[in-house]
Design an enzyme around this catalytic site. Sequence first.
Site, short mmCIF file in Angstrom:
data_model
loop_
_atom_site.label_atom_id
_atom_site.label_comp_id
_atom_site.label_asym_id
_atom_site.label_seq_id
_atom_site.Cartn_x
_atom_site.Cartn_y
_atom_site.Cartn_z
N TYR A 32 0.83 -1.20 0.00
CA TYR A 32 0.00 0.00 0.00
C TYR A 32 0.86 1.25 0.00
O TYR A 32 2.08 1.17 0.14
CB TYR A 32 -0.95 0.00 1.21
CG TYR A 32 -0.30 0.34 2.53
CD1 TYR A 32 0.53 -0.59 3.18
CD2 TYR A 32 -0.50 1.56 3.15
CE1 TYR A 32 1.12 -0.28 4.40
CE2 TYR A 32 0.08 1.88 4.38
CZ TYR A 32 0.90 0.95 4.99
OH TYR A 32 1.49 1.25 6.18
N LYS A 147 6.43 -1.65 1.87
CA LYS A 147 5.22 -1.12 2.53
C LYS A 147 4.11 -2.15 2.37
O LYS A 147 3.16 -2.01 1.58
CB LYS A 147 4.85 0.25 1.94
CG LYS A 147 4.11 1.13 2.94
CD LYS A 147 4.20 2.60 2.57
CE LYS A 147 3.21 3.47 3.30
NZ LYS A 147 3.24 3.42 4.75
N GLU A 179 12.42 2.34 14.23
CA GLU A 179 11.46 3.39 13.84
C GLU A 179 10.27 3.26 14.79
O GLU A 179 10.35 2.54 15.79
CB GLU A 179 11.06 3.23 12.38
CG GLU A 179 10.42 1.90 12.06
CD GLU A 179 9.99 1.75 10.60
OE1 GLU A 179 9.72 2.75 9.93
OE2 GLU A 179 9.88 0.60 10.15
N LEU A 203 11.00 1.42 7.27
CA LEU A 203 10.41 1.91 6.03
C LEU A 203 11.16 3.19 5.67
O LEU A 203 11.37 4.05 6.53
CB LEU A 203 8.92 2.23 6.22
CG LEU A 203 8.27 2.73 4.93
CD1 LEU A 203 8.01 1.58 3.96
CD2 LEU A 203 6.97 3.46 5.21
#
Length: 285
Positions: A32, A147, A179, A203
């Site tokens: 996505y 993702k 993260e 990411l």
Amino acid sequence: METVYLNGTFLPSAEALISPNDRGFLFADGVYEVMRWYEKGFLAAQLHQNRLKRSLHEIRLYSAEADKFLSIAGELISRNNLEGQQALVYIQITRGTAPRTHQFPLPPVTPTCYAFARAINPEQNESILGVNVGLVNDIRWSRCDIKSIALLPNILAYQEAVEKGFHENLFVRNGVITEATHSNIFYVRNGKVLTHPESVYILSGITRKLVIDLCCKLNIPVEERAISSDELPYVEEAFLTSTSAEVLPVTHLEGVPIGSGLAGPVTSQLQIAFREMVEREIQTV
Ligand code: PDD
């Protein structure tokens, strides 16, 4: 009613039906992308499209819909009367509908592409006052650079944050902060901006990249280096970045102040620079 996009058609969301045999539903076999609309244009649209194509490539899925992402996104904004507002566009592409079997469908089937646009109300107070975050074990796979729609570890970690009253949880893998559950994390230490390097454990955030570029323009030294959770109490400032939150000061770790416990000067400088960049860079459609 909200108009959404499904497999080549714009239609009311209630009419957008997907088979229970869709591999997104059965296996989370898809990727996505989320892009920000700022009243009259998108920010970094090309970077989002490139990342979508990269995610697809990494899961060995080819979809012509990725080439149409920007026009689909623009159409969703206008069909939902979102001009003049702040919004997010979400697009998801899965490996399509086929009887459940682990291997890719044979013969191949057309991927499923679903997209929607939704208005957002950015939280002004938090971006001034800053937020409190927690720490959680990073139990995710080792391809966090994709993702993927398989977000169960992120969901569990974020739910835990919400239940503890934290704005976000920072993932810790082998003692190192990677993260957050849906944002990247930066720190300021000894006048230098630090963030985890691009790798399979984070990411590669579009906002992260834009902020690094801003630091370079503003002559703020940046080092792409991970820090350990033990180093966190010693940083002077910290902030999160994401498409929806932009640059968000992190002022507390599990209730304990970070630095002064207020949004720091470098963070505030980057927030202002980010806003100015948005004004300059948004692409009108
Ligand atoms: N989340 N890291 C993770 C795990 C994310 O899910 C996100 C974005 C980011 C920030 O990336 P960007 O700056 O490109 O938004 C970092 C999106 C917005 C989401 O899942 O809704």
